[in-house]
Design a protein around this motif. Sequence first.
Motif, PDB file in Angstrom:
ATOM      1  N   UNK A  16      14.808   1.043  71.769  1.00  0.00           N
ATOM      2  CA  UNK A  16      15.363   2.134  71.680  1.00  0.00           C
ATOM      3  C   UNK A  16      16.988   1.743  72.137  1.00  0.00           C
ATOM      4  N   UNK A  17      17.058   0.496  72.401  1.00  0.00           N
ATOM      5  CA  UNK A  17      18.191   0.509  73.179  1.00  0.00           C
ATOM      6  C   UNK A  17      19.298  -1.023  72.478  1.00  0.00           C
ATOM      7  N   UNK A  18      18.229  -0.926  71.104  1.00  0.00           N
ATOM      8  CA  UNK A  18      19.286  -1.983  70.256  1.00  0.00           C
ATOM      9  C   UNK A  18      20.779  -1.638  70.091  1.00  0.00           C
ATOM     10  N   UNK A  19      20.557  -3.160  69.548  1.00  0.00           N
ATOM     11  CA  UNK A  19      22.632  -2.758  69.067  1.00  0.00           C
ATOM     12  C   UNK A  19      23.237  -1.805  67.108  1.00  0.00           C
ATOM     13  N   UNK A  20      24.341  -1.165  68.354  1.00  0.00           N
ATOM     14  CA  UNK A  20      24.658  -0.303  66.152  1.00  0.00           C
ATOM     15  C   UNK A  20      24.843  -0.535  65.788  1.00  0.00           C
ATOM     16  N   UNK A  21      24.337  -0.699  64.320  1.00  0.00           N
ATOM     17  CA  UNK A  21      24.550  -0.784  63.161  1.00  0.00           C
ATOM     18  C   UNK A  21      26.080  -0.606  63.476  1.00  0.00           C
ATOM     19  N   UNK A  22      27.158  -1.379  61.577  1.00  0.00           N
ATOM     20  CA  UNK A  22      28.206  -1.977  62.049  1.00  0.00           C
ATOM     21  C   UNK A  22      28.237  -0.354  60.641  1.00  0.00           C
ATOM     22  N   UNK A  23      27.530  -0.012  60.167  1.00  0.00           N
ATOM     23  CA  UNK A  23      27.904   1.041  59.370  1.00  0.00           C
ATOM     24  C   UNK A  23      27.832   2.332  60.068  1.00  0.00           C
ATOM     25  N   UNK A 158      25.443   9.748  73.909  1.00  0.00           N
ATOM     26  CA  UNK A 158      24.833   9.691  73.260  1.00  0.00           C
ATOM     27  C   UNK A 158      23.837   8.781  72.208  1.00  0.00           C
ATOM     28  N   UNK A 159      25.290   8.587  71.445  1.00  0.00           N
ATOM     29  CA  UNK A 159      24.561   7.046  70.418  1.00  0.00           C
ATOM     30  C   UNK A 159      23.802   5.646  70.474  1.00  0.00           C
ATOM     31  N   UNK A 160      24.745   5.574  71.876  1.00  0.00           N
ATOM     32  CA  UNK A 160      24.082   3.986  73.449  1.00  0.00           C
ATOM     33  C   UNK A 160      24.445   4.265  74.444  1.00  0.00           C
ATOM     34  N   UNK A 161      23.509   3.731  75.087  1.00  0.00           N
ATOM     35  CA  UNK A 161      23.565   3.568  76.357  1.00  0.00           C
ATOM     36  C   UNK A 161      24.376   2.453  76.987  1.00  0.00           C
ATOM     37  N   UNK A 162      24.892   1.420  75.740  1.00  0.00           N
ATOM     38  CA  UNK A 162      25.553   0.301  76.588  1.00  0.00           C
ATOM     39  C   UNK A 162      27.223   0.264  76.517  1.00  0.00           C
ATOM     40  N   UNK A 163      27.125  -0.840  77.450  1.00  0.00           N
ATOM     41  CA  UNK A 163      29.005  -0.532  77.187  1.00  0.00           C
ATOM     42  C   UNK A 163      29.366  -0.516  76.267  1.00  0.00           C
ATOM     43  N   UNK A 164      28.900  -1.959  76.133  1.00  0.00           N
ATOM     44  CA  UNK A 164      30.390  -2.949  75.532  1.00  0.00           C
ATOM     45  C   UNK A 164      29.914  -2.005  74.299  1.00  0.00           C
ATOM     46  N   UNK A 231      26.798  13.202  56.364  1.00  0.00           N
ATOM     47  CA  UNK A 231      26.121  12.741  55.645  1.00  0.00           C
ATOM     48  C   UNK A 231      25.538  11.401  56.538  1.00  0.00           C
ATOM     49  N   UNK A 232      26.205  10.392  57.289  1.00  0.00           N
ATOM     50  CA  UNK A 232      25.765   9.488  57.251  1.00  0.00           C
ATOM     51  C   UNK A 232      25.601   9.098  58.877  1.00  0.00           C
ATOM     52  N   UNK A 233      25.832   9.774  59.804  1.00  0.00           N
ATOM     53  CA  UNK A 233      25.474   9.921  60.988  1.00  0.00           C
ATOM     54  C   UNK A 233      24.567  11.358  61.806  1.00  0.00           C
ATOM     55  N   UNK A 234      23.321  10.735  62.204  1.00  0.00           N
ATOM     56  CA  UNK A 234      22.395  11.464  62.647  1.00  0.00           C
ATOM     57  C   UNK A 234      21.914  11.120  64.308  1.00  0.00           C
ATOM     58  N   UNK A 235      22.447  12.814  64.868  1.00  0.00           N
ATOM     59  CA  UNK A 235      22.713  12.929  66.413  1.00  0.00           C
ATOM     60  C   UNK A 235      21.271  12.753  66.721  1.00  0.00           C
ATOM     61  N   UNK A 241      20.114   7.378  71.634  1.00  0.00           N
ATOM     62  CA  UNK A 241      21.045   8.745  71.416  1.00  0.00           C
ATOM     63  C   UNK A 241      20.198   9.578  72.193  1.00  0.00           C
ATOM     64  N   UNK A 242      20.451  10.394  71.552  1.00  0.00           N
ATOM     65  CA  UNK A 242      19.272  11.959  72.360  1.00  0.00           C
ATOM     66  C   UNK A 242      17.851  11.998  72.505  1.00  0.00           C
TER      67      UNK A 242
END
Length: 478
Positions: A16-23, A158-164, A231-235, A241-242
């Motif tokens: 659930x909490x893996x880091x967000x990809x650069x894209x 919502x996209x990430x709970x990670x502070x950094x 087109x690319x960001x899914x809520x 996220x939520x």
Amino acid sequence: MDSSTEHLISDEYTEVYRRLPLRLQLAYGIGHVLNDICASMWFTYLLVFFHLVLEFDNWQAGFMLLIGQVADALATPFVGFHSDQSDNFWFCRYGRRKTWHLLGTVCVLGAFPFIFSPCISCSGSHVWAQMFYFSIFIIIFQFGWASVQISHLSLIPELTPNEHDRIKLTAIRYGFTVMSNLLVYIITWLVLHINSGDNEGQIGPSDAPKFQTIVWVGLSVGVLCSLIFHLLVKEGNDYGGNNVRAGQLRTNIAELLCNKEIYQVAFTYMSTRLFVNLTQVFIPLYLHEYLNMTASALALIPLIMYIGSFVTAGAIEKINRGFGRKTAYITGSFIGAAACLWVLLRSGQLFVTYEIHAVAVLFGAGGSIILVTSLGITADLIGDRTGNGAFIYGLMSFTDKLANGIAVVVIQDLHKTFPDNTYYRNVIAYFCGSCAIVGALSVISLIKRVRDREEYLTIPGTDSINTNTAQADIQPIH
């Protein structure tokens, strides 16, 4: 907890909490470019356009900006509250944040071009009739701008709970803000300098078509960026996220408003925005009135400011991570205050030819550090209460917009009492410098609520994750 249960929870939270990809980070960042382009034109050139091109007096030009700021201030908590609601209306299944973002984009595109154009079929009418005409489009534009801003900001927690990751998203978002401003100033410089028959002249009524050209080029870029974002960001995403299985936390609004930390953070954010926005508003008038610089300089100096911002933006996340929010903010405040002091103490040909460029870099660097850090402090305040994220951002923006609008109209009105050509120099030196110092003092006094953990797991590459939410404890921001 037995080993099998611990392993199960570890697998769940690693997923659930893996880091967000650069894209995804980049796609998120460009979602505010249209707003940034319009904001750059609004804060840098609105007074210039209304006062020097449309020939409104100082107070009337300032009043038009006040109308916009008040409309924005009223719209932000409204949008924030309704953006937080879990409506089942079919269109909102597109995503409650993205729905408001899309609505706001339509409003911005429909209204903004009319603000930087002479009054259609009424250019010869009484000035109050023209002000009413422009007010309609300004209110529509500001409602749309607020809808895009609040929905976009509230996507961060919502996209990430990670502070950094959150501060990285904020830094990327600000990086695109800087690039958007650079684009506006480059286009403005090209239009006013290269396409001008008299490169040494100052801005006047004949320059109205040039501002329309700048607006349409900027809006074209903004529309393309908004399309990519949608087109690319899914809520509903897989990165914390939520749709996090632990669910969103929501605090009762009345309880939220009784939290004094909300007001501390809001005051910090307000001071930050006053410094950043008012330097952006009044530096062109300072260049025009006090330094007697040419029309192209009104694009060149703000351009250099944002080059300073752009260079600094890449290091802000590292400064926050390495030294903490408080140290990062105070450093940015010191840089901004130093630029204000330089403006106060220096003038003359040497200053106009060389030193003003260094001052512009300091304004850009200081402003970028305190703005990104203040947004990080706000994201920290929201924490895992993402169900209130948009409303909290709305409250922050309410104080910011109202304070900026009142400040501008009061400063413009006082110009009649102090008509000396040093007026805008003093505004930048004393008022903007004071905002930077007050913001630093506010951060020093700020406290942060940190949730106790009854049990937690440290996942490699992530922060410690709450598995149970306990009673809040009060600790200082480091």
